[in-house]
Write an enzyme that holds these catalytic residues in place. Sequence first.
Site, PDB file in Angstrom:
ATOM      1  N   ARG A   1      60.968  47.116  35.475  1.00 15.61           N
ATOM      2  CA  ARG A   1      60.253  47.476  34.246  1.00 15.61           C
ATOM      3  C   ARG A   1      59.282  48.622  34.513  1.00 15.61           C
ATOM      4  O   ARG A   1      59.090  49.504  33.673  1.00 15.61           O
ATOM      5  CB  ARG A   1      59.499  46.267  33.688  1.00 15.61           C
ATOM      6  CG  ARG A   1      58.544  46.637  32.555  1.00 15.61           C
ATOM      7  CD  ARG A   1      57.971  45.413  31.862  1.00 15.61           C
ATOM      8  NE  ARG A   1      57.322  44.493  32.781  1.00 15.61           N
ATOM      9  CZ  ARG A   1      56.089  44.647  33.271  1.00 15.61           C
ATOM     10  NH1 ARG A   1      55.373  45.729  32.968  1.00 15.61           N
ATOM     11  NH2 ARG A   1      55.566  43.745  34.073  1.00 15.61           N
TER      12      ARG A   1
ATOM     13  N   TYR B   1      63.243  63.196  10.509  1.00 20.92           N
ATOM     14  CA  TYR B   1      64.206  62.107  10.681  1.00 20.92           C
ATOM     15  C   TYR B   1      63.708  60.836   9.990  1.00 20.92           C
ATOM     16  O   TYR B   1      62.528  60.472  10.087  1.00 20.92           O
ATOM     17  CB  TYR B   1      64.420  61.873  12.180  1.00 20.92           C
ATOM     18  CG  TYR B   1      65.166  60.603  12.504  1.00 20.92           C
ATOM     19  CD1 TYR B   1      66.401  60.324  11.916  1.00 20.92           C
ATOM     20  CD2 TYR B   1      64.647  59.686  13.402  1.00 20.92           C
ATOM     21  CE1 TYR B   1      67.085  59.158  12.211  1.00 20.92           C
ATOM     22  CE2 TYR B   1      65.329  58.520  13.710  1.00 20.92           C
ATOM     23  CZ  TYR B   1      66.542  58.256  13.103  1.00 20.92           C
ATOM     24  OH  TYR B   1      67.216  57.101  13.397  1.00 20.92           O
TER      25      TYR B   1
ATOM     26  N   ASP C   1      59.995  67.111  18.428  1.00 22.21           N
ATOM     27  CA  ASP C   1      61.267  66.410  18.596  1.00 22.21           C
ATOM     28  C   ASP C   1      62.348  67.481  18.652  1.00 22.21           C
ATOM     29  O   ASP C   1      62.683  68.100  17.640  1.00 22.21           O
ATOM     30  CB  ASP C   1      61.503  65.454  17.417  1.00 22.21           C
ATOM     31  CG  ASP C   1      62.749  64.592  17.624  1.00 22.21           C
ATOM     32  OD1 ASP C   1      63.657  65.023  18.355  1.00 22.21           O
ATOM     33  OD2 ASP C   1      62.804  63.485  17.059  1.00 22.21           O
TER      34      ASP C   1
ATOM     35  N   LYS D   1      72.055  61.366  21.743  1.00 20.72           N
ATOM     36  CA  LYS D   1      72.825  62.476  21.188  1.00 20.72           C
ATOM     37  C   LYS D   1      73.450  63.334  22.303  1.00 20.72           C
ATOM     38  O   LYS D   1      74.428  62.958  22.916  1.00 20.72           O
ATOM     39  CB  LYS D   1      71.946  63.318  20.285  1.00 20.72           C
ATOM     40  CG  LYS D   1      71.767  62.764  18.874  1.00 20.72           C
ATOM     41  CD  LYS D   1      70.974  61.488  18.802  1.00 20.72           C
ATOM     42  CE  LYS D   1      70.671  61.073  17.378  1.00 20.72           C
ATOM     43  NZ  LYS D   1      69.898  59.812  17.330  1.00 20.72           N
TER      44      LYS D   1
END
Length: 584
Positions: free
Chosen positions: A148, A200, A274, A299
Amino acid sequence: MAMEDREQEREPLTESMQARETQVPLENPDDTGSSNSSNEDTTTEEMPTSPSLRGQARSQSRDEVEHLLLDPGAQRFPALTEDYNDLPTYPLRPSYKEYHFQLRPASRPVVFDGCPEDPHKPASVPIYQTATFQQPSSSEFGSYDYTRSGNPTRTALEKQVAMLEFAHAAFAFTTGMSALNCVTRLLKPGDCILLTEDIYGGMHRLVSRVTAMANVNVVFIPTWDLDAVEKAFHEHPNIRILHMETPSNPLMRITDIRAVADICHANGCLLTVDSTMMSPHLQQPLNHGADIVIHSMTKFFGGHSDTMGGVVAVATEELAKQISFFQNAEGTGLGPFDCWLFLRGIKTLAIRVERAQENAHAIAAFLKRQSVVKKLYYAGLEPRQDTMKLNEQAAKDFKIHMGQARGGGSVISFTTGSTTLSRCIVDSLHLYKLTVSFGSCNSLVEMPAYLSHASIPAEERTLPEDLIRLSIGIEDVNDLIDDLQKALLIATGKKLNEEPPLRKGLNLEAKKLMKNMTKPEAPSVHSHIKFKATPSRSMKKKKVKKLDVTEDLISLNIDKNHFKLAIAFITGVACSVAILSMKK
């Protein structure tokens, strides 16, 4: 200054650094030969270490620090400390903020050694599929303790992304949304965040439904309008972050990164970008003044629509400390297997992005000629000289974009003026998969108002309902254009809920043929039949409205096995034309 000019200013690697490639931090070329270069303490201070061993690095020589960089296993952290949270969550690693690339852009994603300390020298970074790591003693921590907090496979991915983005450090997250959410953790109650209006849908939902609950003021502005940006800083107090996309999703609005960065920094505000639409192969916002860049790695980094992830790349040590803390505290770090998939995907990043961009440019040019397309949105299509005066903003946007990116990318949007018509076009496509997301090898299609941006309330949306978004893949561009052309033909015929003129009176076999022709078939030898309907005398006297297709000439690729059906189809067309002329 153009992007290529800035890259040419970067000095080549020194001979001593070439052997170590990406593992060794490099000094700022502007400081070379300065009076401080001989001061050991200052030299070490110029070596950003990410949030790891900062105090230890100050007390050691450069060679000792470089040894720790190349061999994370030799790094030790005291278990007994005043504040446990001060301990690093991953080993000491270099900053790539001032990294000097010898390689050209297409080689950078490929040439990378993610595990230089591995004695077996694997060609591919191993997957450290483990949850825990054994510690050297009861009083010391090793390089890793718990996945983690950190994992060697994740470290390799984060180092490579930092290198591609010229970032101080990068951090990989489970999804693009978890990466965006981590950035919002930099906000405190009473702070204000400015966001670009065309954003977005998932980010809109996050800030308006989640971030706002923490008493953070959320304001949407047109970031491409610098006057509006300046005005926002005068109207809203405590602006901590300005978050934007360029090109924006899905209307491809262009924002000048450098100009907005200057405004933000003059007002003590962070600029976060972004840059998912571009990928680091085409655009590097940190080089233009941004403080943080975010990607949905789902993506272009992955490129195959088979894994999810996000990444945050930062410009400073302080930001790296904050992002790494939240990543560890909230448990949003990306798992080792997904990290390995992205490391594999990045190797083909350049070739995929470039091929998709080439296809997109050709398809944008095709769509621009179609009368059914009312408005086209694509960052890479230069306005024609004869229309620049009529649309000065488009010419200005193109110039700004090409000054901060290497192309228009592979996402295109367009409107038709009718939601029904747009739906029909989308439903008539076969090679384009109807799905959200973009950046895949496969071409994709969607209507943002009903899929990717559906979470934005209708009254708050800035995008048209009839908008179609195409994500162009790496298929043969001729097949993609053929599929679009057939969809436009079919959809135009269904525009008024009736069959198009050329389809009236066709016999059953011809109708079946037309239906089969819209479906992709296995490769075979084709006969290329081209015909042009010749109007009769009566049609010449009376103007008959032609079917709204791309060209007067209709080209059909017909398999030899369907040759008889093709003859029936042509006969049916001739009959339809004759019937129309008689009715007129």
